[in-house]
Write a protein that holds these residues in place. Structure first.
Motif, PDB file in Angstrom:
ATOM      1  N   PHE A 161       0.726  -1.176   0.103  1.00 51.70           N
ATOM      2  CA  PHE A 161      -0.078   0.323   0.094  1.00 51.70           C
ATOM      3  C   PHE A 161       0.873   0.997   0.060  1.00 51.70           C
ATOM      4  O   PHE A 161       2.367   1.067   0.544  1.00 51.70           O
ATOM      5  CB  PHE A 161      -0.799  -0.125   1.281  1.00 51.70           C
ATOM      6  N   ALA A 162       0.290   2.015  -0.220  1.00 50.60           N
ATOM      7  CA  ALA A 162       1.412   3.606  -0.238  1.00 50.60           C
ATOM      8  C   ALA A 162       0.107   4.284   0.119  1.00 50.60           C
ATOM      9  O   ALA A 162      -0.460   4.536  -1.492  1.00 50.60           O
ATOM     10  CB  ALA A 162       1.982   3.779  -1.755  1.00 50.60           C
ATOM     11  N   TYR A 163       0.108   5.701   0.412  1.00 49.15           N
ATOM     12  CA  TYR A 163      -0.734   6.953   0.612  1.00 49.15           C
ATOM     13  C   TYR A 163       0.139   8.057   1.340  1.00 49.15           C
ATOM     14  O   TYR A 163       0.369   8.203   1.640  1.00 49.15           O
ATOM     15  CB  TYR A 163      -2.076   6.447   1.450  1.00 49.15           C
ATOM     16  N   SER A 164      -0.701   9.251   0.169  1.00 46.48           N
ATOM     17  CA  SER A 164       0.162  10.582  -0.023  1.00 46.48           C
ATOM     18  C   SER A 164      -0.949  11.126   0.363  1.00 46.48           C
ATOM     19  O   SER A 164      -1.946  11.120   1.019  1.00 46.48           O
ATOM     20  CB  SER A 164       0.377  10.455  -1.142  1.00 46.48           C
ATOM     21  N   ALA A 165      -0.433  12.210   1.221  1.00 44.45           N
ATOM     22  CA  ALA A 165      -0.940  13.632   2.465  1.00 44.45           C
ATOM     23  C   ALA A 165      -0.392  14.294   1.309  1.00 44.45           C
ATOM     24  O   ALA A 165       1.018  15.301   1.239  1.00 44.45           O
ATOM     25  CB  ALA A 165      -0.344  13.169   3.198  1.00 44.45           C
ATOM     26  N   PHE A 166      -1.994  15.571   0.952  1.00 42.43           N
ATOM     27  CA  PHE A 166      -1.556  16.976   0.505  1.00 42.43           C
ATOM     28  C   PHE A 166      -1.977  17.827   1.335  1.00 42.43           C
ATOM     29  O   PHE A 166      -2.814  17.876   1.751  1.00 42.43           O
ATOM     30  CB  PHE A 166      -1.726  16.420  -0.563  1.00 42.43           C
TER      31      PHE A 166
END
Length: 71
Positions: free
Chosen positions: A40-45
Motif C-alpha cells: 500500500f502507499a498513501y500520500s498526504a497533501f
C-alpha cells in the motif's frame, strides 16, 4: 487547514523525490514504491503540495512481515 489523503500515484513521483530530499532520506525508497512487493502507499497533501507519505511492502527475506515507512 485541509489535508487530503489519497492513494499514491506515479504522477506524484517528482513531489515524492522532493520530499525524500527534504527528509534527508536515500532515493532507494522510490524503488520500493515502484516495486511489485508494495502492499500500500498513501500520500498526504496540503494545498496540492505533498507533505507526507506512508507505504508498506514485503520482503523475500521475511515473507510474513510487512515493513512500512512514514515520511
Amino acid at each position: 487547514m485541509k489535508i487530503t489523503i489519497k492513494k499514491y500515484e506515479s504522477k506524484d513521483e517528482g513531489k515524492f523525490i522532493n520530499l525524500i530530499s527534504l527528509c534527508h532520506e536515500d532515493e532507494y525508497l522510490i524503488n520500493i514504491v515502484n516495486s511489485p512487493k508494495l502492499k500500500f502507499a498513501y500520500s498526504a497533501f496540503f494545498e496540492n503540495e505533498l507533505i507526507g507519505i506512508i507505504f508498506g511492502w514485503t520482503s523475500s527475506f521475511h515473507p510474513y512481515c510487512t515493513y512500512f515507512r512514514i515520511l
